[in-house]
Design a protein around this motif. Structure first.
Motif, PDB file in Angstrom:
ATOM      1  N   GLU A 147     -73.248 -18.656   7.233  1.00 53.60           N
ATOM      2  CA  GLU A 147     -74.100 -19.831   7.124  1.00 53.60           C
ATOM      3  C   GLU A 147     -73.646 -20.688   5.941  1.00 53.60           C
ATOM      4  O   GLU A 147     -73.248 -20.163   4.903  1.00 53.60           O
ATOM      5  N   VAL A 148     -73.703 -21.982   6.129  1.00 53.55           N
ATOM      6  CA  VAL A 148     -73.304 -22.922   5.086  1.00 53.55           C
ATOM      7  C   VAL A 148     -74.558 -23.348   4.325  1.00 53.55           C
ATOM      8  O   VAL A 148     -75.518 -23.821   4.915  1.00 53.55           O
ATOM      9  N   GLU A 149     -74.528 -23.166   3.025  1.00 53.13           N
ATOM     10  CA  GLU A 149     -75.644 -23.562   2.172  1.00 53.13           C
ATOM     11  C   GLU A 149     -75.477 -25.015   1.745  1.00 53.13           C
ATOM     12  O   GLU A 149     -74.364 -25.468   1.496  1.00 53.13           O
ATOM     13  N   GLY A 150     -76.580 -25.725   1.624  1.00 55.50           N
ATOM     14  CA  GLY A 150     -76.548 -27.101   1.135  1.00 55.50           C
ATOM     15  C   GLY A 150     -75.932 -28.055   2.139  1.00 55.50           C
ATOM     16  O   GLY A 150     -75.828 -27.761   3.324  1.00 55.50           O
ATOM     17  N   VAL A 151     -75.516 -29.206   1.634  1.00 53.75           N
ATOM     18  CA  VAL A 151     -74.915 -30.244   2.466  1.00 53.75           C
ATOM     19  C   VAL A 151     -73.514 -30.527   1.931  1.00 53.75           C
ATOM     20  O   VAL A 151     -73.349 -31.217   0.930  1.00 53.75           O
ATOM     21  N   PRO A 152     -72.499 -29.993   2.604  1.00 52.01           N
ATOM     22  CA  PRO A 152     -71.132 -30.226   2.143  1.00 52.01           C
ATOM     23  C   PRO A 152     -70.681 -31.665   2.379  1.00 52.01           C
ATOM     24  O   PRO A 152     -71.296 -32.393   3.164  1.00 52.01           O
ATOM     25  N   GLN A 153     -69.610 -32.051   1.718  1.00 55.16           N
ATOM     26  CA  GLN A 153     -68.978 -33.337   1.967  1.00 55.16           C
ATOM     27  C   GLN A 153     -68.409 -33.327   3.389  1.00 55.16           C
ATOM     28  O   GLN A 153     -68.156 -32.273   3.959  1.00 55.16           O
ATOM     29  N   ALA A 154     -68.159 -34.506   3.939  1.00 51.80           N
ATOM     30  CA  ALA A 154     -67.711 -34.635   5.327  1.00 51.80           C
ATOM     31  C   ALA A 154     -66.480 -33.791   5.627  1.00 51.80           C
ATOM     32  O   ALA A 154     -66.429 -33.070   6.633  1.00 51.80           O
ATOM     33  N   ALA A 155     -65.463 -33.853   4.787  1.00 53.68           N
ATOM     34  CA  ALA A 155     -64.236 -33.085   5.039  1.00 53.68           C
ATOM     35  C   ALA A 155     -64.512 -31.586   5.023  1.00 53.68           C
ATOM     36  O   ALA A 155     -63.926 -30.823   5.803  1.00 53.68           O
ATOM     37  N   ASP A 156     -65.410 -31.152   4.144  1.00 52.69           N
ATOM     38  CA  ASP A 156     -65.764 -29.733   4.118  1.00 52.69           C
ATOM     39  C   ASP A 156     -66.569 -29.341   5.350  1.00 52.69           C
ATOM     40  O   ASP A 156     -66.442 -28.216   5.848  1.00 52.69           O
ATOM     41  N   MET A 157     -67.388 -30.250   5.858  1.00 58.85           N
ATOM     42  CA  MET A 157     -68.078 -29.993   7.127  1.00 58.85           C
ATOM     43  C   MET A 157     -67.057 -29.710   8.220  1.00 58.85           C
ATOM     44  O   MET A 157     -67.190 -28.747   8.992  1.00 58.85           O
ATOM     45  N   VAL A 158     -66.026 -30.537   8.276  1.00 64.15           N
ATOM     46  CA  VAL A 158     -64.982 -30.362   9.288  1.00 64.15           C
ATOM     47  C   VAL A 158     -64.295 -29.009   9.095  1.00 64.15           C
ATOM     48  O   VAL A 158     -64.069 -28.275  10.069  1.00 64.15           O
ATOM     49  N   ARG A 159     -63.987 -28.638   7.865  1.00 71.61           N
ATOM     50  CA  ARG A 159     -63.357 -27.342   7.587  1.00 71.61           C
ATOM     51  C   ARG A 159     -64.245 -26.183   8.050  1.00 71.61           C
ATOM     52  O   ARG A 159     -63.770 -25.217   8.658  1.00 71.61           O
ATOM     53  N   HIS A 160     -65.534 -26.269   7.744  1.00 71.59           N
ATOM     54  CA  HIS A 160     -66.474 -25.230   8.183  1.00 71.59           C
ATOM     55  C   HIS A 160     -66.517 -25.141   9.702  1.00 71.59           C
ATOM     56  O   HIS A 160     -66.562 -24.039  10.267  1.00 71.59           O
ATOM     57  N   LEU A 161     -66.503 -26.281  10.357  1.00 74.41           N
ATOM     58  CA  LEU A 161     -66.559 -26.278  11.822  1.00 74.41           C
ATOM     59  C   LEU A 161     -65.275 -25.724  12.436  1.00 74.41           C
ATOM     60  O   LEU A 161     -65.335 -25.018  13.450  1.00 74.41           O
ATOM     61  N   VAL A 162     -64.127 -26.021  11.846  1.00 70.36           N
ATOM     62  CA  VAL A 162     -62.875 -25.432  12.328  1.00 70.36           C
ATOM     63  C   VAL A 162     -62.990 -23.908  12.254  1.00 70.36           C
ATOM     64  O   VAL A 162     -62.704 -23.192  13.229  1.00 70.36           O
ATOM     65  N   ALA A 163     -63.408 -23.393  11.115  1.00 67.69           N
ATOM     66  CA  ALA A 163     -63.528 -21.944  10.934  1.00 67.69           C
ATOM     67  C   ALA A 163     -64.530 -21.339  11.918  1.00 67.69           C
ATOM     68  O   ALA A 163     -64.284 -20.266  12.491  1.00 67.69           O
ATOM     69  N   ALA A 164     -65.645 -22.019  12.147  1.00 66.47           N
ATOM     70  CA  ALA A 164     -66.669 -21.511  13.060  1.00 66.47           C
ATOM     71  C   ALA A 164     -66.200 -21.557  14.517  1.00 66.47           C
ATOM     72  O   ALA A 164     -66.471 -20.636  15.292  1.00 66.47           O
ATOM     73  N   GLN A 165     -65.488 -22.616  14.894  1.00 71.28           N
ATOM     74  CA  GLN A 165     -64.938 -22.695  16.249  1.00 71.28           C
ATOM     75  C   GLN A 165     -63.937 -21.559  16.472  1.00 71.28           C
ATOM     76  O   GLN A 165     -63.944 -20.905  17.517  1.00 71.28           O
ATOM     77  N   GLU A 166     -63.068 -21.337  15.484  1.00 69.26           N
ATOM     78  CA  GLU A 166     -62.066 -20.280  15.607  1.00 69.26           C
ATOM     79  C   GLU A 166     -62.710 -18.893  15.626  1.00 69.26           C
ATOM     80  O   GLU A 166     -62.279 -18.016  16.378  1.00 69.26           O
ATOM     81  N   ALA A 167     -63.748 -18.701  14.827  1.00 72.03           N
ATOM     82  CA  ALA A 167     -64.459 -17.413  14.827  1.00 72.03           C
ATOM     83  C   ALA A 167     -65.087 -17.149  16.197  1.00 72.03           C
ATOM     84  O   ALA A 167     -65.028 -16.019  16.708  1.00 72.03           O
ATOM     85  N   THR A 168     -65.661 -18.175  16.788  1.00 69.99           N
ATOM     86  CA  THR A 168     -66.282 -18.022  18.100  1.00 69.99           C
ATOM     87  C   THR A 168     -65.215 -17.706  19.152  1.00 69.99           C
ATOM     88  O   THR A 168     -65.436 -16.870  20.038  1.00 69.99           O
ATOM     89  N   ALA A 169     -64.061 -18.340  19.051  1.00 71.01           N
ATOM     90  CA  ALA A 169     -62.957 -18.042  19.969  1.00 71.01           C
ATOM     91  C   ALA A 169     -62.514 -16.580  19.814  1.00 71.01           C
ATOM     92  O   ALA A 169     -62.273 -15.894  20.819  1.00 71.01           O
ATOM     93  N   ARG A 170     -62.412 -16.099  18.592  1.00 74.63           N
ATOM     94  CA  ARG A 170     -62.008 -14.702  18.369  1.00 74.63           C
ATOM     95  C   ARG A 170     -63.022 -13.735  18.981  1.00 74.63           C
ATOM     96  O   ARG A 170     -62.649 -12.715  19.579  1.00 74.63           O
ATOM     97  N   THR A 171     -64.310 -14.057  18.845  1.00 78.69           N
ATOM     98  CA  THR A 171     -65.361 -13.211  19.412  1.00 78.69           C
ATOM     99  C   THR A 171     -65.225 -13.160  20.932  1.00 78.69           C
ATOM    100  O   THR A 171     -65.344 -12.086  21.534  1.00 78.69           O
ATOM    101  N   ALA A 172     -64.984 -14.300  21.550  1.00 81.88           N
ATOM    102  CA  ALA A 172     -64.805 -14.337  23.009  1.00 81.88           C
ATOM    103  C   ALA A 172     -63.562 -13.546  23.414  1.00 81.88           C
ATOM    104  O   ALA A 172     -63.594 -12.756  24.364  1.00 81.88           O
ATOM    105  N   ARG A 173     -62.476 -13.741  22.702  1.00 81.96           N
ATOM    106  CA  ARG A 173     -61.198 -13.107  23.051  1.00 81.96           C
ATOM    107  C   ARG A 173     -61.289 -11.579  22.957  1.00 81.96           C
ATOM    108  O   ARG A 173     -60.689 -10.858  23.758  1.00 81.96           O
TER     109      ARG A 173
END
Length: 164
Positions: free
Chosen positions: A100-126
């Motif tokens: 879980e992401v605490e607080g409100v990150p800057q826009a670029a950090d939001m994108v970084r968090h989402l990349v990591a979360a998308q990839e984590a979800t892909a790994r779980t499916a795989r």
């Protein structure tokens, strides 16, 4: 006069009960990751600021809407396999592989968090494919393939925003 309730017939779809249980365990983890990703994306949609506000706000809306619809597909597959779908924050928090992401990150950090979360979800499916293949469960394999395509493509698109 007491009414007798009739028991539903046992599930006989060609997948052993023990295999269905293993598949449901994996799908429940995928549902937890998917819900956590949905919530993160919606949160970022609400709270993004900065020069890329409009494009990120719109992009995140498309992503969380797609993710919301996927939750139903995953939960319904769990139900079709004869098990209840998890559906509480508490359960999802215990099962997810996404931090879980605490607080409100800057826009670029939001994108970084989402990349990591998308990839984590892909790994779980795989991770679930070997179990699904062994059980000869084509509908779940199809669902996993569809989810992998979305998560990998979305991660690529988000990652592209971070390149110079």
């Amino acid at each position: 006069m007491a009414t007798k309730t009739k028991k539903a017939p046992a599930i006989d779809i060609g997948i052993k009960g023990s295999d269905r249980e293993k598949i449901v365990h994996g799908l429940s983890a995928l549902l937890a990751d998917s819900y956590t990703l949905y919530l993160m994306t919606h949160n970022f949609h609400w709270n993004v600021t900065g020069p890329m506000f409009n494009s990120l706000h719109q992009m995140f809306m498309g992503q969380y809407t797609e993710q919301w619809n996927a939750l139903d597909l995953i939960a319904e597959r769990i139900r079709a396999l004869g098990h209840p779908a998890p559906g509480t924050y508490h359960t999802f928090a215990k099962m997810t592989s996404i931090k879980e992401v605490e607080g409100v990150p800057q826009a670029a950090d939001m994108v970084r968090h989402l990349v990591a979360a998308q990839e984590a979800t892909a790994r779980t499916a795989r991770k679930l494919f070997p179990i699904v293949d062994e059980a000869n469960d084509q509908p779940t394999a199809d669902l996993l393939t569809q989810r992998l395509e979305v998560h990998e493509k979305t991660a690529w698109m988000l990652r592209s925003l971070l390149e110079d």
